[in-house]
Design an enzyme around this catalytic site. Structure first.
Site, PDB file in Angstrom:
ATOM      1  N   LYS A  53      35.094  41.490  30.975  1.00  0.00           N
ATOM      2  CA  LYS A  53      36.793  40.988  30.684  1.00  0.00           C
ATOM      3  C   LYS A  53      36.760  39.450  29.505  1.00  0.00           C
ATOM      4  O   LYS A  53      37.886  39.714  28.786  1.00  0.00           O
ATOM      5  CB  LYS A  53      37.091  40.106  31.876  1.00  0.00           C
ATOM      6  CG  LYS A  53      37.498  41.419  33.200  1.00  0.00           C
ATOM      7  CD  LYS A  53      37.172  40.492  34.007  1.00  0.00           C
ATOM      8  CE  LYS A  53      37.180  41.904  35.136  1.00  0.00           C
ATOM      9  NZ  LYS A  53      37.397  41.757  36.524  1.00  0.00           N
ATOM     10  N   GLN A  97      36.777  36.442  39.875  1.00  0.00           N
ATOM     11  CA  GLN A  97      35.973  37.502  40.606  1.00  0.00           C
ATOM     12  C   GLN A  97      35.605  37.390  41.909  1.00  0.00           C
ATOM     13  O   GLN A  97      34.919  36.289  42.487  1.00  0.00           O
ATOM     14  CB  GLN A  97      34.432  37.211  39.293  1.00  0.00           C
ATOM     15  CG  GLN A  97      34.127  38.978  39.418  1.00  0.00           C
ATOM     16  CD  GLN A  97      34.526  40.071  38.637  1.00  0.00           C
ATOM     17  OE1 GLN A  97      35.684  39.845  37.817  1.00  0.00           O
ATOM     18  NE2 GLN A  97      34.748  41.179  39.666  1.00  0.00           N
ATOM     19  N   ASP A 120      45.695  39.331  38.279  1.00  0.00           N
ATOM     20  CA  ASP A 120      45.365  39.666  38.815  1.00  0.00           C
ATOM     21  C   ASP A 120      45.773  41.167  39.958  1.00  0.00           C
ATOM     22  O   ASP A 120      45.578  42.428  40.489  1.00  0.00           O
ATOM     23  CB  ASP A 120      43.567  39.620  39.566  1.00  0.00           C
ATOM     24  CG  ASP A 120      42.466  40.302  39.437  1.00  0.00           C
ATOM     25  OD1 ASP A 120      42.653  41.450  38.756  1.00  0.00           O
ATOM     26  OD2 ASP A 120      41.643  39.493  39.859  1.00  0.00           O
TER      27      ASP A 120
END
Ligand code: NAP
Length: 283
Positions: A53, A97, A120
């Protein structure tokens, strides 16, 4: 019949080039899109994901911050970091995460992220916006699947889509996105009585389970579009999806491979969401 491949790597390259161009335009206005990634603990898979990422940010000209913390970090300390990033004007997207260590309430942490920076798309505000058809961040994996369908010019109107899996991050948002495009949607899960009876009716199948060979050739209507979200390891330790690719590609009309399908699209859509967050903040 041999299915046509939907190449997630090629589509990702194309979309990331477009992202880079928009990043350059935004930079000319004095704004650099910024993504903050928080990793707690040393889960090996998570380490690979966050590295990818951050690299994708660098490749597209975005600013990125990777914050790594020991697995024993307290929930209070993590919430404080999220709050600081919520208030940081150089950061337009915040990603924590998952999974988090067991002593941290992941739901509480995700809810602490400002919905304006929830790139997200896991915040309940983002999920609610998707459900009622309001603007908001879409979860990256199903969003990437929609882009793949768009890339082949597939018109979902009146088509029957079967989603296998009902998680909050893939299956459910996937179903809502397909519904929004006027597909008739069936959601299957571990308690579905006869999965094959459902998938045989489908014009589009999205497999998001996490088990090899959940979808085999005898379960697919000739010409159907098959999107494979699953990420598993085969007996040789190689990455594979939920779909028996070799068998299904002889029946389907379109199919995504694993690797090189939905996976790269997920990170690409994270870049898109972060860019769009920065564009919104720029007005
Ligand atoms: P998850 O939370 O474990 O959900 C799996 C879903 O599959 C559940 O709804 C479960 O049903 C259902 N299921 C389990 N066994 C089944 C069966 N035999 N038949 C039908 N349905 C079954 O997983 P997830 O987070 O959605 O992820 C799914 C897969 O996608 C995993 O392999 C994950 O690694 C992968 N993934 C890939 C990406 C990417 O970027 N490519 C991103 C995210 C996830 P119940 O609800 O009844 O338990």
């Amino acid at each position: 019949m041999t299915a046509q491949l939907i190449d997630g790597n090629a589509l990702s390259r194309q979309l990331r080039t477009e992202v880079s161009e928009r990043v350059t335009a935004l930079k000319a206005r004095g704004i650099t899109p910024g993504l903050a990634v928080i990793l707690v603990g040393d889960n090996p898979a998570s380490q690979v994901y966050v590295r990818n990422k951050v690299k994708a940010c660098e490749d597209t000209g975005m600013h990125s911050v990777l914050e790594r913390y020991e697995a024993n970090m307290s929930e209070t300390a993590l919430l404080a970091r999220v709050e600081a990033l919520n208030n940081d004007p150089t950061i337009h997207g915040i990603l924590v995460q998952l999974p988090l260590p067991a002593h941290i309430d992941a739901h509480k942490v995700i809810e602490a992220i400002s919905p304006a920076k929830d790139v997200d798309g896991f915040h309940v505000a983002s999920a609610g916006a998707l459900m009622v058809g309001q603007p908001g961040f879409w979860p990256c994996t199903p969003y990437g699947c929609m882009k793949m369908l768009e890339s082949i010019g597939y018109d979902l109107k009146g088509k029957h889509a079967v989603v296998i899996g009902r998680s909050n991050i893939v299956g459910k948002p996937m179903a809502l996105m397909l519904l929004q495009q006027d597909a008739t949607v069936t959601v299957c899960h571990s308690r579905t009585a006869d999965l094959k009876a459902q998938t045989l009716q489908a014009d589009v199948i999205v497999a998001a389970v996490g088990k090899r060979n959940v979808l085999t050739a005898d379960m697919v209507k000739p010409g159907a579009v098959v999107l494979d979200v699953g990420m598993n390891r085969n007996d040789e330790g190689k990455l594979c999806g939920d779909v028996d690719f070799d068998g299904v590609k002889e029946v389907a009309g379109w199919i995504t491979p694993v690797p090189g399908g939905v996976g790269p699209m997920t990170i690409t859509m994270l870049m898109v969401n972060t860019l769009e967050s920065a564009e919104r903040s720029a007005g």
